[in-house]
Scaffold this active site. Structure first.
Site, short mmCIF file in Angstrom:
data_model
loop_
_atom_site.label_atom_id
_atom_site.label_comp_id
_atom_site.label_asym_id
_atom_site.label_seq_id
_atom_site.Cartn_x
_atom_site.Cartn_y
_atom_site.Cartn_z
CG ASP A 85 9.69 -1.07 -33.89
OD1 ASP A 85 9.06 -0.56 -34.84
OD2 ASP A 85 10.66 -0.51 -33.33
CG ASP A 106 10.62 2.20 -35.50
OD1 ASP A 106 11.43 1.32 -35.84
OD2 ASP A 106 10.37 2.48 -34.31
CG HIS A 118 10.46 3.09 -30.65
ND1 HIS A 118 10.72 1.87 -31.22
CD2 HIS A 118 10.26 2.87 -29.33
CE1 HIS A 118 10.70 0.93 -30.27
NE2 HIS A 118 10.41 1.51 -29.12
CG HIS A 147 15.65 6.17 -31.78
ND1 HIS A 147 14.47 6.88 -31.71
CD2 HIS A 147 15.30 4.86 -31.76
CE1 HIS A 147 13.45 6.03 -31.66
NE2 HIS A 147 13.92 4.80 -31.70
#
Ligand SMILES: [Zn+2]
Length: 338
Positions: A281, A192, A194, A157
């Protein structure tokens, strides 16, 4: 397969996490590193300490002013007195350039959201996580087929000039640039849960690094502002950004359907090497997960990516269900077949 980790990665200890209108207990905690290290111990696998390769590879990805902020912000902030909190966190959000006058102005510019406070040890941990990614990349440059970087805090990110989503230095982007010393065409595959908007932003106008992400739909889910299907790159990079969002509540079959599309795109692109952003995750019990991938699914994921048979640097991203991190790591390594 060589795996890299530096104990300093466990020092960063965030105290604040603002999300969806609430202050919440932080999730990206030192225990994540401890649990992943425990996973290595249980597997009887060695973790090597990365050498210090310095700042050059990190400066190839990030803005120098931003890196300077990460190194100095906590001292500058805490020197202002007891009225200031004990970690650097913005209450003013801007993405536009501002004059950077004062630590609060710099914080507004360089911290993109409420999940990336800067504390006393943040820079040290982020720096050594990046060094783990650099060391893994050098192992592959030197002829190893694959290498693993246990990076904590995670990185995907982090934008060129802003932290966000628990991330400060974009470890995968750093790895991709290092690999380009030998390999011209790189794919960054990110599974991931996200979307890695930092990776997307950094390579959005480039055709030599193709970013492919399988993630939960970013509508009302982090990173919110990016990760949609119609973001396909710009300029020379047009066609070299592929977002494969999954509806919230999807089961494992949807994940493997998207992964299959990703793997076909990789085969068509014919890259020289792969950076694999692995986040646990996606696991069904993870507090961040919006999909239901099982431990057996994590093994299958690693197996399928492994079948690409490409030189590969694996970079650890998220994973916040602490107790299952060792098992999921073991399943992942089993799937890699190393
Ligand atoms: Zn994540």
């Amino acid at each position: 397969m060589k795996s890299f980790y530096h104990p300093n990665e466990a020092l960063h200890h965030p105290k604040t996490y603002l999300s969806r209108g609430q202050m919440r207990p932080p999730q990206e905690l030192p225990i994540r590193a401890a649990k992943l290290v425990e996973g290595f111990e249980r597997m009887n696998r060695l973790l090597l300490e990365p050498k210090d390769h310095g700042l050059d590879a990190i400066l190839n990805v990030h803005d120098a002013g931003y890196l300077d902020f990460l190194q100095t912000a906590w001292k500058e902030w805490t020197a202002l007195g007891p009225d200031w909190g004990d970690e650097v966190m913005s209450n003013v959000y801007v993405r536009e350039r501002n004059p950077l006058r004062g630590i609060l102005g710099k914080t507004a510019r360089y911290l993109a959201d409420g999940s990336c406070p800067v504390g006393e040890h943040t820079w040290t941990s982020a720096y050594w996580a990046a060094q783990a990614a650099i060391a893994a990349s050098h192992a592959v440059l030197a002829g190893d087929k694959r290498a693993f970087a246990l990076c904590r805090p995670p990185g995907h990110h982090a934008r060129r000039d802003a932290a966000g989503g628990f991330c400060y230095i974009n470890n995968a982007a750093v790895a991709a640039n290092v690999l380009q010393q030998r390999y011209a065409k790189i794919v960054i595959l990110d599974t991931d849960v996200h979307h890695g908007q930092g990776v997307q932003e950094i390579f959005y106008d480039r055709s030599d690094v193709f970013y492919i992400s399988v993630h939960a739909d970013p509508t009302n889910f982090y990173p919110v502002v990016a990760g949609f299907e119609d973001e396909t790159g710009t300029g020379a990079g047009l066609g070299f950004n592929l977002n494969l969002p999954m509806p919230h509540g999807s089961d494992e079959s949807v994940f493997f359907n998207r992964l299959n599309t990703a793997l076909k795109a990789i085969e068509a692109y014919q890259p020289d090497a792969l950076v694999f952003c692995s986040g646990f995750d996606i696991y069904e019990e993870d507090p961040q997960s919006k999909v239901r991938v099982t431990t057996a699914g994590i093994e299958r994921l690693a197996q399928q990516v492994s079948q690409l048979n490409l030189p590969m640097v694996i970079v650890q991203e998220g994973g916040y269900h602490y107790d299952t991190l060792p098992d999921n790591l073991a399943a992942f390594f089993k799937g890699l077949g190393v």
